[in-house]
Design a protein around this motif. Structure first.
Motif, PDB file in Angstrom:
ATOM      1  N   ASN A  89       0.842  -1.192   0.000  1.00  0.00           N
ATOM      2  CA  ASN A  89       0.000   0.000   0.000  1.00  0.00           C
ATOM      3  C   ASN A  89       0.875   1.239   0.000  1.00  0.00           C
ATOM      4  O   ASN A  89       1.064   1.889   1.018  1.00  0.00           O
ATOM      5  CB  ASN A  89      -0.929   0.008   1.219  1.00  0.00           C
ATOM      6  CG  ASN A  89      -1.940  -1.103   1.164  1.00  0.00           C
ATOM      7  OD1 ASN A  89      -2.406  -1.442   0.094  1.00  0.00           O
ATOM      8  ND2 ASN A  89      -2.265  -1.672   2.293  1.00  0.00           N
ATOM      9  N   ARG A 100       1.417   8.545  -7.900  1.00  0.00           N
ATOM     10  CA  ARG A 100       0.685   7.390  -8.423  1.00  0.00           C
ATOM     11  C   ARG A 100       0.644   6.268  -7.394  1.00  0.00           C
ATOM     12  O   ARG A 100       1.429   6.248  -6.441  1.00  0.00           O
ATOM     13  CB  ARG A 100       1.307   6.877  -9.715  1.00  0.00           C
ATOM     14  CG  ARG A 100       2.654   6.201  -9.531  1.00  0.00           C
ATOM     15  CD  ARG A 100       3.212   5.701 -10.834  1.00  0.00           C
ATOM     16  NE  ARG A 100       4.467   4.975 -10.613  1.00  0.00           N
ATOM     17  CZ  ARG A 100       5.222   4.499 -11.575  1.00  0.00           C
ATOM     18  NH1 ARG A 100       4.873   4.674 -12.838  1.00  0.00           N
ATOM     19  NH2 ARG A 100       6.336   3.844 -11.288  1.00  0.00           N
ATOM     20  N   ASP A 101      -0.253   5.336  -7.597  1.00  0.00           N
ATOM     21  CA  ASP A 101      -0.386   4.151  -6.758  1.00  0.00           C
ATOM     22  C   ASP A 101       0.652   3.141  -7.233  1.00  0.00           C
ATOM     23  O   ASP A 101       0.670   2.774  -8.406  1.00  0.00           O
ATOM     24  CB  ASP A 101      -1.798   3.587  -6.898  1.00  0.00           C
ATOM     25  CG  ASP A 101      -2.079   2.404  -5.999  1.00  0.00           C
ATOM     26  OD1 ASP A 101      -1.133   1.766  -5.503  1.00  0.00           O
ATOM     27  OD2 ASP A 101      -3.259   2.097  -5.794  1.00  0.00           O
ATOM     28  N   SER A 102       1.495   2.658  -6.335  1.00  0.00           N
ATOM     29  CA  SER A 102       2.561   1.739  -6.735  1.00  0.00           C
ATOM     30  C   SER A 102       2.020   0.394  -7.218  1.00  0.00           C
ATOM     31  O   SER A 102       2.706  -0.325  -7.942  1.00  0.00           O
ATOM     32  CB  SER A 102       3.553   1.519  -5.584  1.00  0.00           C
ATOM     33  OG  SER A 102       2.909   0.881  -4.498  1.00  0.00           O
ATOM     34  N   LYS A 103       0.790   0.048  -6.836  1.00  0.00           N
ATOM     35  CA  LYS A 103       0.208  -1.220  -7.277  1.00  0.00           C
ATOM     36  C   LYS A 103      -0.289  -1.156  -8.715  1.00  0.00           C
ATOM     37  O   LYS A 103      -0.424  -2.187  -9.370  1.00  0.00           O
ATOM     38  CB  LYS A 103      -0.955  -1.622  -6.353  1.00  0.00           C
ATOM     39  CG  LYS A 103      -0.526  -1.955  -4.931  1.00  0.00           C
ATOM     40  CD  LYS A 103      -1.694  -2.454  -4.083  1.00  0.00           C
ATOM     41  CE  LYS A 103      -2.836  -1.505  -3.940  1.00  0.00           C
ATOM     42  NZ  LYS A 103      -2.630  -0.269  -3.203  1.00  0.00           N
ATOM     43  N   THR A 104      -0.568   0.038  -9.204  1.00  0.00           N
ATOM     44  CA  THR A 104      -1.075   0.204 -10.569  1.00  0.00           C
ATOM     45  C   THR A 104      -0.304   1.309 -11.283  1.00  0.00           C
ATOM     46  O   THR A 104      -0.857   2.357 -11.620  1.00  0.00           O
ATOM     47  CB  THR A 104      -2.586   0.536 -10.547  1.00  0.00           C
ATOM     48  OG1 THR A 104      -2.782   1.692  -9.718  1.00  0.00           O
ATOM     49  CG2 THR A 104      -3.416  -0.624 -10.030  1.00  0.00           C
ATOM     50  N   PRO A 105       0.988   1.085 -11.526  1.00  0.00           N
ATOM     51  CA  PRO A 105       1.815   2.145 -12.107  1.00  0.00           C
ATOM     52  C   PRO A 105       1.426   2.549 -13.526  1.00  0.00           C
ATOM     53  O   PRO A 105       1.780   3.635 -13.960  1.00  0.00           O
ATOM     54  CB  PRO A 105       3.227   1.566 -12.066  1.00  0.00           C
ATOM     55  CG  PRO A 105       3.031   0.095 -12.008  1.00  0.00           C
ATOM     56  CD  PRO A 105       1.748  -0.133 -11.276  1.00  0.00           C
ATOM     57  N   GLY A 106       0.683   1.715 -14.224  1.00  0.00           N
ATOM     58  CA  GLY A 106       0.293   2.052 -15.585  1.00  0.00           C
ATOM     59  C   GLY A 106      -0.895   2.983 -15.675  1.00  0.00           C
ATOM     60  O   GLY A 106      -1.187   3.541 -16.725  1.00  0.00           O
ATOM     61  N   LYS A 107      -1.597   3.178 -14.578  1.00  0.00           N
ATOM     62  CA  LYS A 107      -2.751   4.082 -14.576  1.00  0.00           C
ATOM     63  C   LYS A 107      -2.283   5.528 -14.438  1.00  0.00           C
ATOM     64  O   LYS A 107      -1.149   5.802 -14.083  1.00  0.00           O
ATOM     65  CB  LYS A 107      -3.699   3.708 -13.444  1.00  0.00           C
ATOM     66  CG  LYS A 107      -4.389   2.388 -13.689  1.00  0.00           C
ATOM     67  CD  LYS A 107      -5.550   2.215 -12.776  1.00  0.00           C
ATOM     68  CE  LYS A 107      -6.283   0.931 -13.135  1.00  0.00           C
ATOM     69  NZ  LYS A 107      -7.481   0.764 -12.342  1.00  0.00           N
TER      70      LYS A 107
END
Length: 70
Positions: free
Chosen positions: A22, A37-44
């Motif tokens: 998280n 950005r959210d590290s779990k969804t770097p492509g978003k």
């Protein structure tokens, strides 16, 4: 991201990030903006802040202004 290519920036995680996944990452952009950005969804898509707004946000976090949020 203000026209910036997120693949051309250096993303950093907080040294306080735990191993639970998280985490958020931040990057300074060439135009002076700060991307988050959210590290779990770097492509978003990342959220961007101006330098002044980012500084105000960090000061509010350090003061504990968001402690009551769930």
């Amino acid at each position: 991201m203000s026209g910036a290519d997120s693949s051309c920036v250096t993303w950093r995680k907080s040294s306080r990030s735990g191993g639970n996944g998280n985490c958020v990452e931040v990057a300074g952009l060439a135009d002076g903006m700060v991307a988050v950005r959210d590290s779990k969804t770097p492509g978003k898509a990342a959220v961007t802040f101006g330098r002044i707004a980012w500084g105000e946000y960090l000061r509010a976090v350090k003061r504990g202004d968001f402690g009551g949020l769930a």
